[in-house]
Write a protein that holds these residues in place. Structure first.
Motif, PDB file in Angstrom:
ATOM      1  N   LYS A   1      34.281  54.018  13.995  1.00 40.85           N
ATOM      2  CA  LYS A   1      34.533  55.465  13.952  1.00 40.85           C
ATOM      3  C   LYS A   1      35.710  55.803  13.043  1.00 40.85           C
ATOM      4  N   GLU A   2      36.734  54.946  13.034  1.00 36.79           N
ATOM      5  CA  GLU A   2      37.929  55.203  12.218  1.00 36.79           C
ATOM      6  C   GLU A   2      37.670  54.978  10.728  1.00 36.79           C
ATOM      7  N   VAL A   3      36.999  53.865  10.407  1.00 35.66           N
ATOM      8  CA  VAL A   3      36.803  53.477   9.010  1.00 35.66           C
ATOM      9  C   VAL A   3      35.570  54.150   8.398  1.00 35.66           C
ATOM     10  N   ASN A   4      34.554  54.407   9.232  1.00 39.70           N
ATOM     11  CA  ASN A   4      33.301  55.012   8.786  1.00 39.70           C
ATOM     12  C   ASN A   4      32.661  54.224   7.631  1.00 39.70           C
ATOM     13  N   PRO A   5      32.395  52.932   7.841  1.00 31.57           N
ATOM     14  CA  PRO A   5      31.831  52.118   6.761  1.00 31.57           C
ATOM     15  C   PRO A   5      30.360  52.465   6.508  1.00 31.57           C
ATOM     16  N   THR A   6      29.908  52.161   5.303  1.00 25.96           N
ATOM     17  CA  THR A   6      28.488  52.334   4.985  1.00 25.96           C
ATOM     18  C   THR A   6      27.751  51.009   5.109  1.00 25.96           C
ATOM     19  N   ALA A   7      28.504  49.893   5.068  1.00 26.22           N
ATOM     20  CA  ALA A   7      27.897  48.564   5.179  1.00 26.22           C
ATOM     21  C   ALA A   7      28.917  47.578   5.743  1.00 26.22           C
TER      22      ALA A   7
ATOM     23  N   GLN B   1      27.602  38.038  19.748  1.00 25.79           N
ATOM     24  CA  GLN B   1      28.455  39.085  19.178  1.00 25.79           C
ATOM     25  C   GLN B   1      27.845  39.653  17.900  1.00 25.79           C
ATOM     26  N   GLU B   2      27.223  38.782  17.099  1.00 23.94           N
ATOM     27  CA  GLU B   2      26.578  39.243  15.874  1.00 23.94           C
ATOM     28  C   GLU B   2      25.426  40.186  16.199  1.00 23.94           C
ATOM     29  N   GLN B   3      24.653  39.852  17.238  1.00 28.39           N
ATOM     30  CA  GLN B   3      23.545  40.720  17.642  1.00 28.39           C
ATOM     31  C   GLN B   3      24.063  42.084  18.101  1.00 28.39           C
ATOM     32  N   LEU B   4      25.169  42.089  18.802  1.00 30.80           N
ATOM     33  CA  LEU B   4      25.800  43.333  19.232  1.00 30.80           C
ATOM     34  C   LEU B   4      26.239  44.151  18.018  1.00 30.80           C
ATOM     35  N   LEU B   5      26.842  43.493  17.046  1.00 36.65           N
ATOM     36  CA  LEU B   5      27.277  44.181  15.831  1.00 36.65           C
ATOM     37  C   LEU B   5      26.083  44.784  15.095  1.00 36.65           C
ATOM     38  N   ILE B   6      24.991  44.055  15.023  1.00 41.24           N
ATOM     39  CA  ILE B   6      23.783  44.565  14.370  1.00 41.24           C
ATOM     40  C   ILE B   6      23.286  45.822  15.090  1.00 41.24           C
ATOM     41  N   ARG B   7      23.282  45.791  16.430  1.00 44.86           N
ATOM     42  CA  ARG B   7      22.844  46.970  17.197  1.00 44.86           C
ATOM     43  C   ARG B   7      23.765  48.166  16.948  1.00 44.86           C
ATOM     44  N   LEU B   8      25.085  47.917  16.907  1.00 46.91           N
ATOM     45  CA  LEU B   8      26.028  49.007  16.625  1.00 46.91           C
ATOM     46  C   LEU B   8      25.805  49.578  15.222  1.00 46.91           C
TER      47      LEU B   8
ATOM     48  N   ASN C   1      31.283  46.686  22.243  1.00 45.61           N
ATOM     49  CA  ASN C   1      32.685  46.309  22.175  1.00 45.61           C
ATOM     50  C   ASN C   1      33.481  47.554  21.778  1.00 45.61           C
ATOM     51  N   PRO C   2      34.358  48.073  22.672  1.00 43.69           N
ATOM     52  CA  PRO C   2      35.080  49.314  22.361  1.00 43.69           C
ATOM     53  C   PRO C   2      35.985  49.202  21.135  1.00 43.69           C
ATOM     54  N   THR C   3      36.530  48.015  20.878  1.00 43.58           N
ATOM     55  CA  THR C   3      37.401  47.840  19.714  1.00 43.58           C
ATOM     56  C   THR C   3      36.601  47.985  18.422  1.00 43.58           C
ATOM     57  N   ILE C   4      35.461  47.336  18.359  1.00 40.40           N
ATOM     58  CA  ILE C   4      34.625  47.416  17.155  1.00 40.40           C
ATOM     59  C   ILE C   4      34.090  48.829  16.987  1.00 40.40           C
ATOM     60  N   GLU C   5      33.666  49.435  18.077  1.00 39.77           N
ATOM     61  CA  GLU C   5      33.148  50.799  18.004  1.00 39.77           C
ATOM     62  C   GLU C   5      34.232  51.774  17.539  1.00 39.77           C
ATOM     63  N   SER C   6      35.453  51.607  18.018  1.00 38.99           N
ATOM     64  CA  SER C   6      36.569  52.452  17.602  1.00 38.99           C
ATOM     65  C   SER C   6      36.866  52.257  16.116  1.00 38.99           C
ATOM     66  N   LEU C   7      36.821  51.013  15.660  1.00 36.08           N
ATOM     67  CA  LEU C   7      37.064  50.709  14.251  1.00 36.08           C
ATOM     68  C   LEU C   7      35.983  51.328  13.365  1.00 36.08           C
TER      69      LEU C   7
ATOM     70  N   ASP D   1      23.006  49.606  13.554  1.00 32.81           N
ATOM     71  CA  ASP D   1      21.783  50.419  13.626  1.00 32.81           C
ATOM     72  C   ASP D   1      22.086  51.782  14.245  1.00 32.81           C
ATOM     73  N   GLU D   2      22.858  51.771  15.318  1.00 31.36           N
ATOM     74  CA  GLU D   2      23.198  53.004  16.036  1.00 31.36           C
ATOM     75  C   GLU D   2      23.963  53.987  15.153  1.00 31.36           C
ATOM     76  N   TYR D   3      24.869  53.468  14.314  1.00 33.62           N
ATOM     77  CA  TYR D   3      25.702  54.320  13.471  1.00 33.62           C
ATOM     78  C   TYR D   3      25.170  54.463  12.037  1.00 33.62           C
ATOM     79  N   GLY D   4      23.990  53.918  11.762  1.00 28.98           N
ATOM     80  CA  GLY D   4      23.400  54.037  10.425  1.00 28.98           C
ATOM     81  C   GLY D   4      24.129  53.239   9.360  1.00 28.98           C
ATOM     82  N   ILE D   5      24.673  52.087   9.746  1.00 25.25           N
ATOM     83  CA  ILE D   5      25.424  51.228   8.834  1.00 25.25           C
ATOM     84  C   ILE D   5      24.541  50.052   8.415  1.00 25.25           C
TER      85      ILE D   5
END
Length: 66
Positions: A11-17, A31-38, A3-9, A40-44
């Protein structure tokens, strides 16, 4: 597909969790599974919590499951 919106967010916020309550609707589960994969990808750290039901559906056993 990400999801480009979530991915952009992310990158902007840089959350740790990221934390959220579990939802049981099929479209939301996807959508939750997608969020989990993102995450993992960003180390969150990604954590889901029980929040809407008295009992988690997976914790209820039928007679055949004992």
């Amino acid at each position: 597909m990400a999801n480009p919106t979530i991915e952009s967010l992310i990158k902007e916020v840089n959350p740790t969790a990221i934390y959220w309550n579990t939802n049981y609707e099929p479209d939301i589960k996807q959508q939750e599974q997608l969020l989990i994969r993102l995450c993992d990808e960003y180390g969150i750290t990604a954590r889901q919590f029980e929040g809407f039901l008295l009992k988690e559906p997976s914790s209820i056993k039928t007679q055949t499951q004992k």
